[in-house]
Design a protein around this motif. Structure first.
Motif, mmCIF file in Angstrom:
data_model
loop_
_atom_site.group_PDB
_atom_site.id
_atom_site.type_symbol
_atom_site.label_atom_id
_atom_site.label_comp_id
_atom_site.label_asym_id
_atom_site.label_seq_id
_atom_site.Cartn_x
_atom_site.Cartn_y
_atom_site.Cartn_z
ATOM 1 N N ASP A 1 57.655 -69.836 20.757
ATOM 2 C CA ASP A 1 56.615 -70.255 19.809
ATOM 3 C C ASP A 1 56.797 -69.556 18.471
ATOM 4 O OD1 ASP A 1 54.546 -67.751 19.824
ATOM 5 O OD2 ASP A 1 55.466 -68.049 21.803
ATOM 6 N N ASP A 2 56.184 -70.129 17.458
ATOM 7 C CA ASP A 2 56.368 -69.633 16.086
ATOM 8 C C ASP A 2 55.850 -68.217 15.909
ATOM 9 O OD1 ASP A 2 57.289 -72.156 15.810
ATOM 10 O OD2 ASP A 2 55.611 -72.900 14.573
ATOM 11 N N GLY A 3 54.730 -67.869 16.532
ATOM 12 C CA GLY A 3 54.194 -66.521 16.376
ATOM 13 C C GLY A 3 55.140 -65.459 16.920
ATOM 14 N N THR A 4 55.772 -65.737 18.071
ATOM 15 C CA THR A 4 56.725 -64.773 18.634
ATOM 16 C C THR A 4 57.941 -64.627 17.733
ATOM 17 O OG1 THR A 4 55.982 -65.406 20.862
ATOM 18 C CG2 THR A 4 58.059 -64.219 20.687
ATOM 19 N N ILE A 5 58.416 -65.725 17.151
ATOM 20 C CA ILE A 5 59.562 -65.654 16.222
ATOM 21 C C ILE A 5 59.223 -64.796 15.019
ATOM 22 C CG2 ILE A 5 61.000 -67.024 14.667
ATOM 23 C CD1 ILE A 5 61.830 -67.303 17.530
ATOM 24 N N GLN A 6 58.026 -64.954 14.488
ATOM 25 C CA GLN A 6 57.641 -64.147 13.325
ATOM 26 C C GLN A 6 57.517 -62.673 13.681
ATOM 27 O OE1 GLN A 6 54.094 -65.935 11.762
ATOM 28 N NE2 GLN A 6 55.132 -67.820 11.084
ATOM 29 N N ARG A 7 57.042 -62.367 14.891
ATOM 30 C CA ARG A 7 56.947 -60.959 15.285
ATOM 31 C C ARG A 7 58.327 -60.352 15.496
ATOM 32 N NH1 ARG A 7 52.866 -62.974 18.633
ATOM 33 N NH2 ARG A 7 54.268 -62.820 20.436
ATOM 34 N N ILE A 8 59.250 -61.118 16.029
ATOM 35 C CA ILE A 8 60.588 -60.574 16.303
ATOM 36 C C ILE A 8 61.343 -60.300 15.017
ATOM 37 C CG2 ILE A 8 62.828 -61.067 17.362
ATOM 38 C CD1 ILE A 8 61.362 -62.741 19.444
ATOM 39 N N PHE A 9 61.344 -61.279 14.127
ATOM 40 C CA PHE A 9 62.171 -61.189 12.915
ATOM 41 C C PHE A 9 61.377 -60.820 11.678
ATOM 42 C CE2 PHE A 9 64.362 -64.247 15.738
ATOM 43 C CZ PHE A 9 65.555 -63.562 15.890
ATOM 44 N N SER A 10 60.142 -60.341 11.859
ATOM 45 C CA SER A 10 59.318 -59.835 10.735
ATOM 46 C C SER A 10 59.148 -60.882 9.642
ATOM 47 C CB SER A 10 59.946 -58.562 10.159
ATOM 48 O OG SER A 10 60.123 -57.594 11.166
ATOM 49 N N ARG A 11 58.960 -62.147 10.029
ATOM 50 C CA ARG A 11 58.715 -63.266 9.108
ATOM 51 C C ARG A 11 59.860 -63.495 8.127
ATOM 52 N NH1 ARG A 11 53.326 -64.756 9.206
ATOM 53 N NH2 ARG A 11 51.944 -63.328 10.330
ATOM 54 N N ARG A 12 61.066 -63.043 8.476
ATOM 55 C CA ARG A 12 62.209 -63.221 7.586
ATOM 56 C C ARG A 12 63.057 -64.430 7.968
ATOM 57 N NH1 ARG A 12 64.968 -57.385 7.241
ATOM 58 N NH2 ARG A 12 66.350 -58.546 5.840
ATOM 59 N N LEU A 13 62.752 -65.055 9.114
ATOM 60 C CA LEU A 13 63.460 -66.251 9.534
ATOM 61 C C LEU A 13 62.447 -67.333 9.865
ATOM 62 C CD1 LEU A 13 66.269 -64.922 11.924
ATOM 63 C CD2 LEU A 13 66.489 -65.616 9.543
ATOM 64 N N SER A 14 62.827 -68.572 9.616
ATOM 65 C CA SER A 14 61.968 -69.695 9.980
ATOM 66 C C SER A 14 61.965 -69.859 11.496
ATOM 67 C CB SER A 14 62.472 -70.967 9.309
ATOM 68 O OG SER A 14 63.766 -71.308 9.784
ATOM 69 N N PRO A 15 60.946 -70.508 12.059
ATOM 70 C CA PRO A 15 60.920 -70.708 13.520
ATOM 71 C C PRO A 15 62.158 -71.422 14.041
ATOM 72 C CG PRO A 15 58.768 -71.172 12.582
ATOM 73 C CD PRO A 15 59.696 -70.961 11.414
ATOM 74 N N SER A 16 62.663 -72.403 13.290
ATOM 75 C CA SER A 16 63.843 -73.134 13.743
ATOM 76 C C SER A 16 65.071 -72.229 13.766
ATOM 77 C CB SER A 16 64.097 -74.336 12.838
ATOM 78 O OG SER A 16 65.271 -75.007 13.225
ATOM 79 N N ASP A 17 65.308 -71.478 12.646
ATOM 80 C CA ASP A 17 66.457 -70.578 12.602
ATOM 81 C C ASP A 17 66.317 -69.469 13.636
ATOM 82 O OD1 ASP A 17 67.481 -72.112 10.634
ATOM 83 O OD2 ASP A 17 67.016 -70.738 8.982
ATOM 84 N N GLY A 18 65.118 -68.956 13.813
ATOM 85 C CA GLY A 18 64.916 -67.901 14.791
ATOM 86 C C GLY A 18 65.242 -68.357 16.207
#
Length: 596
Positions: free
Chosen positions: A85-102
């Motif tokens: 999910d998008d929230g987990t992607i933002q937590r992992i990569f500190s909002r530096r990658l888009s959900p798709s790229d993450g």
């Protein structure tokens, strides 16, 4: 000159093909050529040979290069739990990658972990579309994957290294097939060898000739040797092809994620399966769980999952009437057998040296143990469940008798057979074979009928399954306790130790204990309804025999035929130990005479 001597011909070829050396420039060309002719001759090519052919034939490459193959396409599958999910992607990569790229970065990293290439590639060079992903971001994603999906990365890296080594060795062999290597493809080498030998054979057939009575060519012995060799190479090729096919299939299954490798890595198994080592030391995957599920489904009487679904399939009359009629017929036949049974003459008995008591108890033990062993074979489950297990919600008439001789658990079998060995011989000696067998079977059948009525008309479990000889043994025990006049009980393993024996009080205590156990609210696996049914038959049989003058008629065995009489036990004493010794002695003597 070349026409005069062969050496001159070679010299002429050198004149045409040799290049002058720098150090020979001061000498004459003729002298230099003669001096070079004295050195060991090197291989010369024909006049019409091209330099390209010369490079191949005269100077084969000592270190062949790996041929250039098209770039392999790597298929990267999804993560085990699907898209993150998008929230987990933002937590992992500190909002530096888009959900798709993450998600794509996580997929690439997880593929490298499972494939084993993480040891070679690391977290760098994720592709031309992800050059903006630096090493720190990739390490954060890798850390999250290791925590979320732990796998054995070291083993995966080892397998990756082995596959890469094999691939490189195979490509080197393709570049130079004459190079001996343990990775040489046996199938391809064999096919090429067979084509070459077939061409030679055809050429020999064309060139074959006969001199007198002699044939030119290979002898029959040589042809037989070649045939054996061909068969051996064909077998080697077949084994190699099967192994390669198996490895390809294993790789495809591993990529699907539904299979994992066994501990030794030689086979695949599904998660949750176990392995064992057979008698030959080979690792085998245990499929007992799958077989149990398969035969459990095949042996299910119905596909109902709840009591309501089960009751909706049949009516109350359809469940009660067939077994009630069958049990009534069994009881009437048992009464007839008890009244009209006559012991056979020794000439018509299978084991005339055994007393009737030992033969009867031994037959019951063998039948119960045989069915208990049959339950260990899963292909027999559908048959045993249909006829040798009582199902109150979906009954069959024969189950009234079949379940009496059936035991699924060894503990249940041991407990019932121990009680049968304790009370069976004394009851058989007291009432005789006809009454004993009639009571045993009738008590088991009526006990099953009581269980059926309690489940359908009372508060029993409609989906329960019942097996065991408890009802039959309760009936025999009730018959013995209410008819015997024995007053003393000899304690086994203690010489001359006796206690007072009150059989009727003992039976009352058993009944009260059964009632107390049945009234407990705690769930139990005991079928109390069938126990009460067996007691009812035993009490009824004992009451009828006392009313018709049992002690006056003496329907038991003839004088001296019982186990107690053979063991010299007092008629007023119950000596289970002496009867057991006498039974073992009879069996041993019978087997000894049979061997002679």
């Amino acid at each position: 000159m070349s026409l005069l001597r062969p050496t001159c011909a070679a010299l002429a070829r050198r004149l045409c093909t040799s290049q002058p050396y720098i150090e020979h420039a001061s000498r004459s060309s003729i002298l230099a050529l003669i001096q070079s002719h004295r050195t060991p001759r090197s291989q010369c090519r024909a006049f019409n040979t091209t330099p390209r052919y010369l490079a191949k034939v005269i100077d084969p490459p000592q270190n062949p290069t790996i041929p250039q193959h098209p770039k392999r396409t790597v298929r990267i599958g999804p993560l085990p739990d699907g898209r993150v999910d998008d929230g987990t992607i933002q937590r992992i990569f500190s909002r530096r990658l888009s959900p798709s790229d993450g998600n794509n970065v996580l997929r690439i990293l997880h593929h490298r972990r499972t494939a084993g290439s993480l040891a070679d590639y690391g977290v760098d060079n994720l592709g031309k579309h992800y050059t903006h992903v630096n090493r720190d971001l990739a390490l954060k994603g890798l850390e999250w994957l290791r925590e979320k999906y732990p796998i054995d990365e070291a083993r995966a890296a080892q397998e990756w290294a082995e596959k890469e080594a094999n691939r490189i060795s195979y490509e080197l062999w393709l570049a130079d097939p004459e190079t001996e290597s343990k990775y040489k493809d046996p199938a391809r080498a064999f096919k090429e060898q067979m084509e070459k030998e077939e061409q030679e054979r055809q050429q020999q057939e064309l060139d074959g000739r006969k001199i007198g009575i002699l044939h030119v060519g290979k002898s029959q012995f040589e042809r037989n040797i070649e045939e054996k060799r061909r068969e051996r190479l064909e077998e080697i090729t077949r084994i190699a092809e099967e192994k390669e096919q198996k490895e390809r299939e294993m790789e495809e299954k591993l990529e699907s994620g539904e299979w994992v490798r066994t501990p030794t890595g030689t086979q695949l198994m599904k998660p949750g399966q176990s392995t064992y080592v057979d008698v030959f030391g080979r690792e085998q995957v245990s499929r007992r769980k799958e077989e149990q599920e398969k035969y459990s489904k095949a042996s299910a009487a119905t596909d109902a999952k709840t009591p309501e679904e089960l009751l909706a399939q049949t009516t109350l009359i359809e469940r009660i009437w067939p077994m009630s009629t069958f049990v009534l017929a069994v009881v009437l036949l048992s009464i007839g057998a008890a009244h009209y049974y006559t012991p056979p003459a020794p000439a018509y008995r299978l084991y005339p040296d055994l007393s009737p008591t030992t033969a009867t108890i031994g037959a019951l033990l063998a039948l119960n143990c045989g069915l208990a062993i049959a339950w260990r074979f899963m292909p027999l489950w559908p048959l045993l469940t249909r006829y040798f297990m009582h199902v109150p919600g979906y009954p069959r008439a024969f189950q009234a008798i079949g379940n009496v001789f059936s035991h699924v658990q060894y503990e249940h079998l041991l407990a019932n057979m121990m009680m049968l060995c304790l009370v069976g011989p004394v009851a058989h000696d007291l009432v005789g074979r006809g009454t004993f067998i009639g009571t045993y079977i009738s008590a088991g059948a009526v006990g099953t009928l009581f269980s059926l009525y309690w489940a359908n008309l009372g508060r029993g479990n409609i989906m329960a399954h019942s097996v065991g000889a408890s009802a039959a043994i309760w009936g025999v025990a009730a018959l013995f306790c209410l008819l015997t006049d024995q007053e003393k009980l000899k304690i086994p393993f203690f010489k001359d130790k006796e206690v007072a024996f009150w059989p009727k009080m003992l039976f009352v205590a058993f009944v009260l204990w059964e009632i107390q156990t049945a009234l407990k609210k705690k769930m139990t696996t005991m079928d109390h309804a069938s126990h009460f049914g067996g007691m009812f038959v035993g009490i009824g049989t004992a009451g009828y025999m006392r009313a018709t003058g049992f002690h006056e008629k003496k329907l038991g065995l003839k004088e001296g035929d019982g186990m107690q009489a053979r063991a010299d036990v007092d008629a007023k004493t119950v000596d289970v130990g002496a009867m057991a010794k006498e039974g073992v002695k009879e069996v041993r003597e019978s087997l000894t005479r049979g061997n002679k």
